[in-house]
Design a protein around this motif. Structure first.
Motif, PDB file in Angstrom:
ATOM      1  N   ASP A 121      -5.551   5.411   6.942  1.00 60.49           N
ATOM      2  CA  ASP A 121      -4.676   4.304   7.292  1.00 60.49           C
ATOM      3  C   ASP A 121      -5.491   3.048   7.554  1.00 60.49           C
ATOM      4  O   ASP A 121      -5.041   1.933   7.306  1.00 60.49           O
ATOM      5  N   LYS A 176      -6.709   8.576  11.507  1.00 62.95           N
ATOM      6  CA  LYS A 176      -5.395   8.229  10.976  1.00 62.95           C
ATOM      7  C   LYS A 176      -5.409   8.395   9.457  1.00 62.95           C
ATOM      8  O   LYS A 176      -5.707   7.457   8.723  1.00 62.95           O
ATOM      9  N   LYS A 178      -3.457   9.813   5.818  1.00 61.73           N
ATOM     10  CA  LYS A 178      -2.144   9.964   5.201  1.00 61.73           C
ATOM     11  C   LYS A 178      -2.337  10.376   3.748  1.00 61.73           C
ATOM     12  O   LYS A 178      -3.450  10.328   3.212  1.00 61.73           O
ATOM     13  N   GLU A 194       4.505   7.735   1.298  1.00 58.85           N
ATOM     14  CA  GLU A 194       3.389   8.116   2.161  1.00 58.85           C
ATOM     15  C   GLU A 194       3.842   9.143   3.189  1.00 58.85           C
ATOM     16  O   GLU A 194       4.966   9.091   3.692  1.00 58.85           O
ATOM     17  N   ASP A 242       2.177  10.940   6.729  1.00 58.00           N
ATOM     18  CA  ASP A 242       1.077  10.957   7.697  1.00 58.00           C
ATOM     19  C   ASP A 242       0.559  12.380   7.874  1.00 58.00           C
ATOM     20  O   ASP A 242       1.334  13.344   7.884  1.00 58.00           O
TER      21      ASP A 242
END
Length: 371
Positions: free
Chosen positions: A85, A218, A220, A271, A273
């Motif tokens: 991210d 982070k 994804k 997307e 996560d």
């Protein structure tokens, strides 16, 4: 039988003429053979249908399972890639030669941390030259202000001192901003994944990236989905991310669905996560994205291999009680979605029907069963 009779007469006539035609004889015999085989097949069906002793004496061993409601999900499977991210390429904001590199690849950095510096000596010298002037201007302004407070001096003198002080302050502020632009800083928490500069190297804005900083906390998965699935793919849909290289599955939800269709590929970006500990994953790693595009929490689903097809219908076999016996019954069904070896049954089966799961391939309607 008349056709057979006339065919034989035709063969005898040709033979009696003394000039037999082999081609004509062959055709007549083939016609006769085909007619006889067709009649045999029809008679076998009639005999089998009327022979109740065969049916009564035959009992088929099978296994049955009561039909129950279950959650049925259909997934859209597409290939995507792992992405961070916060995955940032850092470029210099001012041209110059690299004079200092403060980090190495793999180092953990914080927001605002200086990764490297370019030659800013000219700004340092100007700042040092300006600082005494600002100190003097500030002192003069403070003196003038005290005099003005005591009703000594003119207002013009006070304003001139103030203007001189503020002008030097702005000049110093501009020089400090220019000096700060010679420093390449990290805007995020993360790990230095790439160092692309060396001491003495000339760099400039718009050139190759000097550093890459990645926040691996982070992650994804991004994928391009065909526009045909746009009505069924929405933010919040359940999703499963499968990483082939690690044989790892992560359950998550769709976090973003682009509203614009790419006119060239006719796809839209989706997307998901990645949650949990994913330290072993790397950006741009291949991932398989499974997005739930259909769900029925109270479905009737059966293994696809139990569904049979004829020219006119689709059916399964279930067991029923008839005249005190357990017999096979053909249940015509309507099939909905199919996923991973299971088919959703929309019509034709009820809860607690006894679905024949073993031995269903050679059953017939009314055949006695044992289970």
């Amino acid at each position: 039988m008349k056709k057979i009779y006339f065919s034989l007469i035709a063969v005898l006539i040709l033979a009696s003429c003394g000039k037999p035609d082999p081609a004509a004889q062959l055709k007549a015999l083939k016609d006769q053979k085909a007619t006889i085989e067709q009649q045999i097949a029809e008679l076998e069906k009639i005999v089998e249908a009327n022979d109740t002793t065969v049916k009564q004496g035959r009992v088929k061993d099978v296994l049955v399972t009561p039909v129950a409601q279950e959650a049925f999900k259909h997934y859209l499977e597409i290939q995507g890639v792992v992405d961070a991210d916060e995955n940032i390429n850092l470029l210099p904001t001012m041209a110059g030669n690299i004079t200092k590199i403060n980090v190495n690849e793999g180092d953990i950095v914080k927001p605002g941390q200086v990764l490297a510096e370019t030659d800013g000596e000219i700004y340092v010298r100007q700042i040092k030259s300006l600082e005494p002037q600002l100190a003097l201007a500030t002192d003069l302004y403070n003196r003038q202000q005290r005099l003005w407070d005591q009703k000594v001096g003119s207002e013009v003198q006070l304003l001139q001192a103030k203007t001189q002080k503020e002008s030097l302050e702005k000049q110093l502020e501009t020089l400090q901003e220019q000096l700060d632009m010679t420093r390449i800083k990290s805007p995020i928490n993360g790990v230095v994944d790439y160092v692309g500069v060396k001491i003495g190297q000339f760099v400039a804005p718009g050139a190759m990236p000097a550093f890459r900083v990645v926040n691996m906390s982070k992650l994804k998965v991004k994928a391009n989905v065909a526009e045909a699935y746009a009505p069924n793919v929405n933010k919040g849909n359940e999703a499963i991310v499968y990483i082939p290289d690690f044989s790892k599955e992560v359950k998550s939800k769709v976090s973003f669905v682009a509203r614009v269709i790419d006119p060239l590929t006719r796809t839209f970006v989706t997307e998901v996560d990645l949650t949990g500990d994913n330290k072993e994953l790397h950006p741009n790693m291949v991932a398989v994205l499974k997005i739930t595009d259909y769900q029925n929490d109270n479905a009737i689903a059966v293994p696809i291999n139990l569904i049979q097809n004829s020219e006119t219908e689709t059916f399964v076999f279930i067991a029923k009680e008839k005249d005190g016996k357990k017999v096979a019954h053909k249940a015509v069904v309507k099939v909905g979605k199919i996923y991973e070896g299971k088919a959703e049954i929309l019509e034709g089966l009820q809860v607690n029907d006894l679905l024949i799961t073993t031995g269903a391939s050679d059953l017939a309607e009314g055949l006695e069963l044992k289970y």
